[in-house]
Design a protein around this motif. Structure first.
Motif, PDB file in Angstrom:
ATOM      1  N   CYS A   1      94.566  93.173  12.545  1.00 48.16           N
ATOM      2  CA  CYS A   1      95.488  92.490  11.958  1.00 48.16           C
ATOM      3  C   CYS A   1      95.832  91.017  13.162  1.00 48.16           C
ATOM      4  CB  CYS A   1      97.031  93.163  12.137  1.00 48.16           C
ATOM      5  SG  CYS A   1      96.783  94.711  11.162  1.00 48.16           S
ATOM      6  N   THR A   2      94.651  90.456  13.323  1.00 51.41           N
ATOM      7  CA  THR A   2      94.759  89.297  14.470  1.00 51.41           C
ATOM      8  C   THR A   2      94.861  88.047  13.483  1.00 51.41           C
ATOM      9  OG1 THR A   2      92.431  89.410  14.902  1.00 51.41           O
ATOM     10  CG2 THR A   2      93.889  90.655  16.372  1.00 51.41           C
ATOM     11  N   ALA A   3      94.854  87.047  14.109  1.00 54.08           N
ATOM     12  CA  ALA A   3      94.817  85.812  13.601  1.00 54.08           C
ATOM     13  C   ALA A   3      93.507  85.319  13.153  1.00 54.08           C
ATOM     14  CB  ALA A   3      95.693  84.638  14.501  1.00 54.08           C
ATOM     15  N   GLY A   4      93.226  85.108  11.859  1.00 54.73           N
ATOM     16  CA  GLY A   4      91.852  85.044  11.420  1.00 54.73           C
ATOM     17  C   GLY A   4      90.899  84.190  12.205  1.00 54.73           C
TER      18      GLY A   4
ATOM     19  N   SER B   1      96.686  94.603  21.897  1.00 54.68           N
ATOM     20  CA  SER B   1      96.964  93.339  22.364  1.00 54.68           C
ATOM     21  C   SER B   1      95.804  92.697  23.370  1.00 54.68           C
ATOM     22  CB  SER B   1      98.173  93.146  22.646  1.00 54.68           C
ATOM     23  OG  SER B   1      98.725  92.065  23.511  1.00 54.68           O
ATOM     24  N   ARG B   2      96.038  91.564  23.591  1.00 60.42           N
ATOM     25  CA  ARG B   2      95.002  91.195  24.639  1.00 60.42           C
ATOM     26  C   ARG B   2      95.562  91.636  26.106  1.00 60.42           C
ATOM     27  NH1 ARG B   2      95.744  84.801  23.421  1.00 60.42           N
ATOM     28  NH2 ARG B   2      97.451  85.597  22.525  1.00 60.42           N
TER      29      ARG B   2
ATOM     30  N   VAL C   1     103.648  90.410  12.721  1.00 65.64           N
ATOM     31  CA  VAL C   1     104.364  91.102  11.802  1.00 65.64           C
ATOM     32  C   VAL C   1     103.457  92.050  10.882  1.00 65.64           C
ATOM     33  CG1 VAL C   1     104.290  89.128  10.277  1.00 65.64           C
ATOM     34  CG2 VAL C   1     106.151  90.866  10.059  1.00 65.64           C
ATOM     35  N   VAL C   2     102.397  91.526  10.971  1.00 67.92           N
ATOM     36  CA  VAL C   2     101.459  92.445   9.934  1.00 67.92           C
ATOM     37  C   VAL C   2     101.102  93.745  10.675  1.00 67.92           C
ATOM     38  CG1 VAL C   2      99.004  92.556   8.598  1.00 67.92           C
ATOM     39  CG2 VAL C   2     100.577  90.479   8.899  1.00 67.92           C
TER      40      VAL C   2
ATOM     41  N   MET D   1     102.292  94.870   1.225  1.00 69.42           N
ATOM     42  CA  MET D   1     101.097  95.775   1.558  1.00 69.42           C
ATOM     43  C   MET D   1     101.576  97.244   1.486  1.00 69.42           C
ATOM     44  SD  MET D   1      99.237  93.842   4.813  1.00 69.42           S
ATOM     45  CE  MET D   1      98.974  92.236   4.721  1.00 69.42           C
TER      46      MET D   1
ATOM     47  N   ALA E   1      92.889  90.398   7.924  1.00 74.30           N
ATOM     48  CA  ALA E   1      93.077  88.870   8.570  1.00 74.30           C
ATOM     49  C   ALA E   1      92.695  88.098   7.270  1.00 74.30           C
ATOM     50  CB  ALA E   1      92.334  88.729   9.809  1.00 74.30           C
ATOM     51  N   ASN E   2      93.301  86.725   7.523  1.00 78.71           N
ATOM     52  CA  ASN E   2      92.709  85.755   6.812  1.00 78.71           C
ATOM     53  C   ASN E   2      92.371  84.649   7.577  1.00 78.71           C
ATOM     54  OD1 ASN E   2      93.087  86.346   3.721  1.00 78.71           O
ATOM     55  ND2 ASN E   2      95.165  86.433   4.329  1.00 78.71           N
TER      56      ASN E   2
ATOM     57  N   MET F   1      98.203  89.702   0.031  1.00 80.67           N
ATOM     58  CA  MET F   1      99.741  89.594  -0.192  1.00 80.67           C
ATOM     59  C   MET F   1     100.470  89.728   1.082  1.00 80.67           C
ATOM     60  SD  MET F   1      99.408  93.655  -1.013  1.00 80.67           S
ATOM     61  CE  MET F   1      98.000  93.389  -1.818  1.00 80.67           C
TER      62      MET F   1
ATOM     63  N   GLY G   1      96.646  94.201  16.940  1.00 82.20           N
ATOM     64  CA  GLY G   1      97.708  92.858  16.641  1.00 82.20           C
ATOM     65  C   GLY G   1      98.768  93.222  16.743  1.00 82.20           C
ATOM     66  N   THR G   2      99.659  92.015  17.163  1.00 81.45           N
ATOM     67  CA  THR G   2     101.130  92.529  17.595  1.00 81.45           C
ATOM     68  C   THR G   2     102.014  91.476  16.750  1.00 81.45           C
ATOM     69  OG1 THR G   2     100.975  90.775  19.277  1.00 81.45           O
ATOM     70  CG2 THR G   2     100.625  93.112  19.968  1.00 81.45           C
TER      71      THR G   2
ATOM     72  N   CYS H   1     102.897  91.137   3.754  1.00 83.12           N
ATOM     73  CA  CYS H   1     102.834  92.427   4.471  1.00 83.12           C
ATOM     74  C   CYS H   1     103.975  93.313   4.201  1.00 83.12           C
ATOM     75  CB  CYS H   1     102.648  92.289   6.205  1.00 83.12           C
ATOM     76  SG  CYS H   1     104.281  91.455   6.875  1.00 83.12           S
TER      77      CYS H   1
END
Ligand code: NAP
Length: 224
Positions: A77-80, A40-41, A20-21, A150, A104-105, A145, A17-18, A147
């Motif tokens: 840390c990617t979009a859920g 990343s992709r 903010v988290v 965290m 992730a959420n 919470m 994941g790129t 990041c």
């Protein structure tokens, strides 16, 4: 010993994941002495390149698969709503036997705010990930919470809690070591990965509190 896993040596960490988290967790892990590869992709994601440039020799970047292969511990840390796709790109083989910290959420923003949960009640993203990658040791943590909190729990005054859950006790113990190295003192083990239903379903409350106060630096405290 598990207790010395992070304190005594440099650990290789894969960050998927790129956003903010990923950047915040990755920078903190480097600050406390670890090596981090951000995935990343694409192999040449601009945000990953900039993050690596800002974080020195122990920071590197690549594809999701590169980061998963690199990490002894891997953070999702990617979009859920796309985490399963991202983890498929990372590759089951690269995740095999590894502690996979799911931050992730499963927030669906497609109909605007407030976001809804794309999975809830009788299932969770954490469980979906564990089912899809049975050889990864999934630990759900830190998703309740902001990041910054965290990696710097002292941003919130007083005692407050971080939840962990997962099926593998050793994996949870390793994650607890990571959390302690971030400064966490109160870590609540909620049991197996089905507890991710609850820690993900707390997000509507988190989002409402944020919209009321416009302050992201708060957290939950369980009073006994
Ligand atoms: N913001 C917070 O403080 C906070 C706190 C707790 C939990 N969380 C959770 O942490 C996670 C990360 O949040 P974030 O704001 O940093 O990042 P984000 O914008 O939610 O996700 C960014 C990542 O998702 C990947 N992605 C997007 N579409 C994809 C697709 N179709 N297939 C595969 N991967 C895709 C992106 O890949 P590329 O790198 O290729 O673009 C990128 O790496 C989220 O699940 C969020 O709910 C956030």
């Amino acid at each position: 010993m598990i207790g010395t896993f992070l304190r005594k040596r440099t650990v290789r960490v894969g960050i998927l994941g790129t956003g903010v988290v990923g950047a915040t967790l990755g920078s903190k892990l480097i600050q406390i002495g670890h090596e981090v590869k951000m995935g990343s992709r694409s192999a040449n994601n601009v945000k990953a390149i900039e993050w690596a440039q800002q974080n020195g020799a122990n920071a590197s970047f690549g594809t999701f698969a590169d980061a998963a292969a690199f990490g002894e511990i891997v953070f999702n840390c990617t979009a859920g709503t796309v985490s399963l796709a991202a983890l498929s790109s990372a590759g089951a083989g690269n995740l095999k036997g590894k502690v996979l910290v799911d931050v992730a959420n499963p927030l669906d923003f497609s109909k605007g705010m407030p976001a809804t949960l794309s999975v809830c009640n009788s299932d969770s993203l954490g469980e979906q990930i564990q089912r899809a990658f049975p050889n990864a040791r999934v630990v759900k943590a830190l998703n309740t919470m902001n990041c910054r909190v965290m990696v710097e729990p002292s941003l919130v005054p007083g005692e407050h809690d971080v939840f962990v859950c997962g099926n593998d006790p050793q994996a949870k113990a390793r994650v607890e070591e990571v959390l302690k190295s971030f400064g966490w003192r109160s870590i609540i083990d909620l049991g197996d990965i089905t507890a991710a239903r609850g820690t993900e379903m707390i997000l509507p409350i988190w989002l409402r509190l944020w919209s009321l106060s416009q302050n992201r630096h708060f957290n939950f405290r369980i009073a006994h």
